[in-house]
Scaffold this motif. Structure first.
Motif, PDB file in Angstrom:
ATOM      1  N   ARG A 141       0.839  -1.213   0.000  1.00  0.00           N
ATOM      2  CA  ARG A 141       0.000   0.000   0.000  1.00  0.00           C
ATOM      3  C   ARG A 141       0.862   1.246   0.000  1.00  0.00           C
ATOM      4  O   ARG A 141       0.576   2.211  -0.709  1.00  0.00           O
ATOM      5  CB  ARG A 141      -0.923   0.027   1.229  1.00  0.00           C
ATOM      6  CG  ARG A 141      -1.834  -1.163   1.397  1.00  0.00           C
ATOM      7  CD  ARG A 141      -3.044  -1.191   0.488  1.00  0.00           C
ATOM      8  NE  ARG A 141      -3.769   0.057   0.378  1.00  0.00           N
ATOM      9  CZ  ARG A 141      -4.987   0.266   0.857  1.00  0.00           C
ATOM     10  NH1 ARG A 141      -5.602  -0.662   1.541  1.00  0.00           N
ATOM     11  NH2 ARG A 141      -5.597   1.403   0.648  1.00  0.00           N
ATOM     12  N   GLU A 148      -8.079   3.836  -8.780  1.00  0.00           N
ATOM     13  CA  GLU A 148      -8.465   2.506  -9.257  1.00  0.00           C
ATOM     14  C   GLU A 148      -7.247   1.743  -9.763  1.00  0.00           C
ATOM     15  O   GLU A 148      -7.043   0.569  -9.456  1.00  0.00           O
ATOM     16  CB  GLU A 148      -9.497   2.675 -10.387  1.00  0.00           C
ATOM     17  CG  GLU A 148     -10.050   1.377 -10.919  1.00  0.00           C
ATOM     18  CD  GLU A 148     -11.096   0.758 -10.010  1.00  0.00           C
ATOM     19  OE1 GLU A 148     -11.373  -0.426 -10.182  1.00  0.00           O
ATOM     20  OE2 GLU A 148     -11.621   1.461  -9.130  1.00  0.00           O
ATOM     21  N   HIS A 161      -6.713   0.313  -5.887  1.00  0.00           N
ATOM     22  CA  HIS A 161      -7.883  -0.546  -5.675  1.00  0.00           C
ATOM     23  C   HIS A 161      -7.485  -2.029  -5.635  1.00  0.00           C
ATOM     24  O   HIS A 161      -7.987  -2.784  -4.811  1.00  0.00           O
ATOM     25  CB  HIS A 161      -8.925  -0.300  -6.752  1.00  0.00           C
ATOM     26  CG  HIS A 161     -10.151  -1.123  -6.569  1.00  0.00           C
ATOM     27  ND1 HIS A 161     -11.029  -0.903  -5.529  1.00  0.00           N
ATOM     28  CD2 HIS A 161     -10.642  -2.182  -7.255  1.00  0.00           C
ATOM     29  CE1 HIS A 161     -12.009  -1.791  -5.602  1.00  0.00           C
ATOM     30  NE2 HIS A 161     -11.797  -2.580  -6.636  1.00  0.00           N
ATOM     31  N   TRP A 162      -6.546  -2.412  -6.505  1.00  0.00           N
ATOM     32  CA  TRP A 162      -6.177  -3.837  -6.583  1.00  0.00           C
ATOM     33  C   TRP A 162      -5.404  -4.308  -5.355  1.00  0.00           C
ATOM     34  O   TRP A 162      -5.292  -5.515  -5.141  1.00  0.00           O
ATOM     35  CB  TRP A 162      -5.354  -4.083  -7.844  1.00  0.00           C
ATOM     36  CG  TRP A 162      -3.984  -3.462  -7.805  1.00  0.00           C
ATOM     37  CD1 TRP A 162      -3.669  -2.167  -8.093  1.00  0.00           C
ATOM     38  CD2 TRP A 162      -2.759  -4.111  -7.449  1.00  0.00           C
ATOM     39  NE1 TRP A 162      -2.315  -1.971  -7.926  1.00  0.00           N
ATOM     40  CE2 TRP A 162      -1.738  -3.150  -7.540  1.00  0.00           C
ATOM     41  CE3 TRP A 162      -2.432  -5.422  -7.058  1.00  0.00           C
ATOM     42  CZ2 TRP A 162      -0.403  -3.450  -7.245  1.00  0.00           C
ATOM     43  CZ3 TRP A 162      -1.101  -5.712  -6.769  1.00  0.00           C
ATOM     44  CH2 TRP A 162      -0.109  -4.730  -6.869  1.00  0.00           C
ATOM     45  N   GLU A 211      -6.417  -3.694  -2.325  1.00  0.00           N
ATOM     46  CA  GLU A 211      -7.374  -4.012  -1.270  1.00  0.00           C
ATOM     47  C   GLU A 211      -7.531  -5.527  -1.174  1.00  0.00           C
ATOM     48  O   GLU A 211      -7.703  -6.187  -2.198  1.00  0.00           O
ATOM     49  CB  GLU A 211      -8.744  -3.397  -1.597  1.00  0.00           C
ATOM     50  CG  GLU A 211      -8.719  -1.899  -1.791  1.00  0.00           C
ATOM     51  CD  GLU A 211      -8.891  -1.165  -0.484  1.00  0.00           C
ATOM     52  OE1 GLU A 211      -9.110  -1.845   0.536  1.00  0.00           O
ATOM     53  OE2 GLU A 211      -8.805   0.061  -0.486  1.00  0.00           O
ATOM     54  N   ALA A 216     -10.287  -7.025  -3.152  1.00  0.00           N
ATOM     55  CA  ALA A 216     -10.298  -6.882  -4.608  1.00  0.00           C
ATOM     56  C   ALA A 216      -9.896  -8.163  -5.314  1.00  0.00           C
ATOM     57  O   ALA A 216     -10.085  -8.305  -6.511  1.00  0.00           O
ATOM     58  CB  ALA A 216      -9.365  -5.742  -5.019  1.00  0.00           C
TER      59      ALA A 216
END
Ligand SMILES: [Zn+2]
Length: 79
Positions: free
Chosen positions: A44, A68, A72-73, A75, A78
């Motif tokens: 992250r 995104e 996002h990936w 998470e 996800a």
């Protein structure tokens, strides 16, 4: 951020597309490499850094699109 071993690095000063396959970075091979070289927290942090750097190079790209693409990936939900 660690240098990926796959050669799937972003064109950091140009457009942040992958130097190896030309897709928007992080492409699938780059994501796989990042997942194997970083734990969840490191990932992250690394991707936030990448997002901030990319946002300076790509000022016209909407923040939601960058989020995104870079975050996002990472998470857990996800997949
Ligand atoms: Zn690539």
């Amino acid at each position: 951020m660690c240098t990926p071993r796959t050669g799937h690095d972003p064109a950091r000063k140009i457009d942040w597309d992958c130097l190896a396959c030309g897709r928007p970075w992080p492409c699938d091979p780059a994501r796989e490499d990042l997942l194997t070289t970083h734990d969840a927290v490191q990932l992250r942090i690394a991707m936030w850094d990448a997002l901030e750097e990319a946002a300076r190079i790509l000022p016209h790209t909407p923040a939601a699109e960058l989020f995104e693409r870079f975050l996002h990936w990472t998470e857990p939900a996800a997949g």
